[in-house]
Design a protein around this motif. Structure first.
Motif, mmCIF file in Angstrom:
data_model
loop_
_atom_site.group_PDB
_atom_site.id
_atom_site.type_symbol
_atom_site.label_atom_id
_atom_site.label_comp_id
_atom_site.label_asym_id
_atom_site.label_seq_id
_atom_site.Cartn_x
_atom_site.Cartn_y
_atom_site.Cartn_z
ATOM 1 N N LEU A 38 -26.167 -0.374 -18.621
ATOM 2 C CA LEU A 38 -25.019 0.178 -17.905
ATOM 3 C C LEU A 38 -23.734 -0.489 -18.366
ATOM 4 O O LEU A 38 -22.730 0.178 -18.637
ATOM 5 C CB LEU A 38 -25.197 0.009 -16.394
ATOM 6 N N ALA A 39 -23.762 -1.805 -18.491
ATOM 7 C CA ALA A 39 -22.571 -2.560 -18.898
ATOM 8 C C ALA A 39 -22.076 -2.125 -20.272
ATOM 9 O O ALA A 39 -20.857 -2.116 -20.513
ATOM 10 C CB ALA A 39 -22.864 -4.060 -18.888
ATOM 11 N N ALA A 40 -22.990 -1.769 -21.144
ATOM 12 C CA ALA A 40 -22.599 -1.344 -22.493
ATOM 13 C C ALA A 40 -21.759 -0.073 -22.458
ATOM 14 O O ALA A 40 -20.993 0.184 -23.389
ATOM 15 C CB ALA A 40 -23.843 -1.142 -23.355
ATOM 16 N N THR A 41 -21.873 0.701 -21.391
ATOM 17 C CA THR A 41 -21.125 1.957 -21.289
ATOM 18 C C THR A 41 -19.826 1.812 -20.505
ATOM 19 O O THR A 41 -19.054 2.761 -20.419
ATOM 20 C CB THR A 41 -21.983 3.043 -20.596
ATOM 21 N N LEU A 42 -19.597 0.649 -19.924
ATOM 22 C CA LEU A 42 -18.454 0.485 -19.021
ATOM 23 C C LEU A 42 -17.214 -0.061 -19.721
ATOM 24 O O LEU A 42 -17.301 -0.949 -20.558
ATOM 25 C CB LEU A 42 -18.817 -0.455 -17.863
ATOM 26 N N HIS A 43 -16.076 0.435 -19.305
ATOM 27 C CA HIS A 43 -14.771 -0.114 -19.660
ATOM 28 C C HIS A 43 -14.569 -1.335 -18.756
ATOM 29 O O HIS A 43 -15.070 -1.362 -17.622
ATOM 30 C CB HIS A 43 -13.705 0.960 -19.382
ATOM 31 N N PRO A 44 -13.856 -2.365 -19.188
ATOM 32 C CA PRO A 44 -13.691 -3.563 -18.350
ATOM 33 C C PRO A 44 -13.216 -3.272 -16.925
ATOM 34 O O PRO A 44 -13.635 -3.933 -15.985
ATOM 35 C CB PRO A 44 -12.665 -4.394 -19.121
ATOM 36 N N GLY A 45 -12.381 -2.279 -16.752
ATOM 37 C CA GLY A 45 -11.888 -1.944 -15.418
ATOM 38 C C GLY A 45 -12.900 -1.243 -14.535
ATOM 39 O O GLY A 45 -12.670 -1.066 -13.338
ATOM 40 N N ASP A 46 -14.022 -0.841 -15.109
ATOM 41 C CA ASP A 46 -15.047 -0.112 -14.351
ATOM 42 C C ASP A 46 -16.089 -1.018 -13.714
ATOM 43 O O ASP A 46 -16.897 -0.553 -12.904
ATOM 44 C CB ASP A 46 -15.758 0.898 -15.258
ATOM 45 N N PHE A 47 -16.096 -2.299 -14.074
ATOM 46 C CA PHE A 47 -17.130 -3.201 -13.563
ATOM 47 C C PHE A 47 -17.032 -3.390 -12.049
ATOM 48 O O PHE A 47 -18.034 -3.266 -11.341
ATOM 49 C CB PHE A 47 -17.067 -4.563 -14.266
ATOM 50 N N SER A 48 -15.839 -3.709 -11.554
ATOM 51 C CA SER A 48 -15.690 -3.981 -10.115
ATOM 52 C C SER A 48 -16.126 -2.810 -9.251
ATOM 53 O O SER A 48 -16.901 -3.009 -8.302
ATOM 54 C CB SER A 48 -14.253 -4.392 -9.788
ATOM 55 N N GLY A 70 -20.031 -8.721 -16.448
ATOM 56 C CA GLY A 70 -18.595 -8.446 -16.474
ATOM 57 C C GLY A 70 -17.756 -9.707 -16.577
ATOM 58 O O GLY A 70 -16.747 -9.739 -17.289
ATOM 59 N N ILE A 71 -18.178 -10.756 -15.886
ATOM 60 C CA ILE A 71 -17.441 -12.028 -15.924
ATOM 61 C C ILE A 71 -17.546 -12.664 -17.311
ATOM 62 O O ILE A 71 -16.585 -13.270 -17.783
ATOM 63 C CB ILE A 71 -17.933 -12.971 -14.805
ATOM 64 N N LYS A 72 -18.693 -12.500 -17.971
ATOM 65 C CA LYS A 72 -18.818 -13.014 -19.342
ATOM 66 C C LYS A 72 -17.810 -12.329 -20.259
ATOM 67 O O LYS A 72 -17.262 -12.957 -21.160
ATOM 68 C CB LYS A 72 -20.239 -12.809 -19.874
ATOM 69 N N ARG A 73 -17.581 -11.053 -20.026
ATOM 70 C CA ARG A 73 -16.619 -10.308 -20.844
ATOM 71 C C ARG A 73 -15.177 -10.634 -20.480
ATOM 72 O O ARG A 73 -14.299 -10.580 -21.328
ATOM 73 C CB ARG A 73 -16.848 -8.808 -20.692
ATOM 74 N N ASN A 74 -14.942 -10.907 -19.188
ATOM 75 C CA ASN A 74 -13.586 -11.199 -18.721
ATOM 76 C C ASN A 74 -13.654 -12.289 -17.655
ATOM 77 O O ASN A 74 -13.680 -12.003 -16.459
ATOM 78 C CB ASN A 74 -12.937 -9.927 -18.159
ATOM 79 N N PRO A 75 -13.684 -13.561 -18.091
ATOM 80 C CA PRO A 75 -13.855 -14.672 -17.155
ATOM 81 C C PRO A 75 -12.724 -14.819 -16.125
ATOM 82 O O PRO A 75 -12.910 -15.487 -15.117
ATOM 83 C CB PRO A 75 -13.909 -15.911 -18.054
ATOM 84 N N ARG A 76 -11.582 -14.208 -16.353
ATOM 85 C CA ARG A 76 -10.449 -14.334 -15.430
ATOM 86 C C ARG A 76 -10.393 -13.197 -14.404
ATOM 87 O O ARG A 76 -9.426 -13.079 -13.659
ATOM 88 C CB ARG A 76 -9.128 -14.376 -16.205
#
Length: 190
Positions: A38-48, A70-76
């Motif tokens: 699922l994560a492979a298909t998501l844009h960073p803004g779609d995780f939350s 998602g946090i691994k991709r965007n820790p902030r």
């Protein structure tokens, strides 16, 4: 010379090696998890929103896994970090959730929700004064934060109940105190 012996290598025929290799390729342990796919298909803004949806639908373990990816991709990403703590708490990992909330508060002291959630955990641990302080901080940040206001009221009720229970044995004949104590117990479900 060491008394340990090394295992001797086994020579496989080409057919056996090929069959063995193919069986490893189909092993489920090497397959990506459903959340990784699922994560492979998501844009960073779609995780939350997806993590929130998983939590709403009663899947905290999957929500935690997706939040971690998602946090691994965007820790902030503060929202994902917060949702991760909600997932942990839903899984009964309260101490881990509290630790995550404290880290979130240290990194983002201007966000009121972590104070509120940490206050709920602290109240659950019986640390009512700590919970009170956290809720007051949340309300300084956002005075209209209704959930924090409600939780602060609950903490005040619990503190009042503690005080009345402590006074009750010495003031058994005080009907006003006994009436208030019964009312607070009824309100608090005790």
């Amino acid at each position: 010379m060491s008394s340990f012996m090394r295992a001797k290598p086994i020579l496989l025929s080409t057919c056996a090696a090929l069959a063995l290799g193919l069986s490893f390729l189909s092993a489920p342990a090497l397959a990506a998890s459903e959340m990784e796919e699922l994560a492979a298909t998501l844009h960073p803004g779609d995780f939350s929103p997806r993590v929130e949806q998983l939590l709403t639908n009663g899947h905290p373990a999957q929500a935690l896994e997706l939040a971690d990816i998602g946090i691994k991709r965007n820790p902030r990403n503060a929202q994902l970090q917060f949702l991760r703590t909600v997932s942990l708490e839903s899984l009964g990992r309260t101490e881990d959730a509290a630790k995550g909330l404290k880290s979130l508060i240290a990194a983002y002291p201007e966000i009121p929700e972590p104070y509120n959630n940490l206050a709920v955990i602290e109240a659950g641990f019986g640390n009512l004064e700590e919970a009170q302080g956290l809720l007051k901080k949340a309300l300084v940040i956002n005075p209209k934060f209704s959930l924090a206001q409600k939780n602060l009221g609950d903490v005040y009720l619990a503190l009042a109940l503690e005080c009345y229970e402590a006074a009750a044995p010495a003031l058994e004949s005080n009907t006003e105190l006994q009436s208030r104590l019964r009312t607070l117990k009824r309100i608090s479900g005790r």
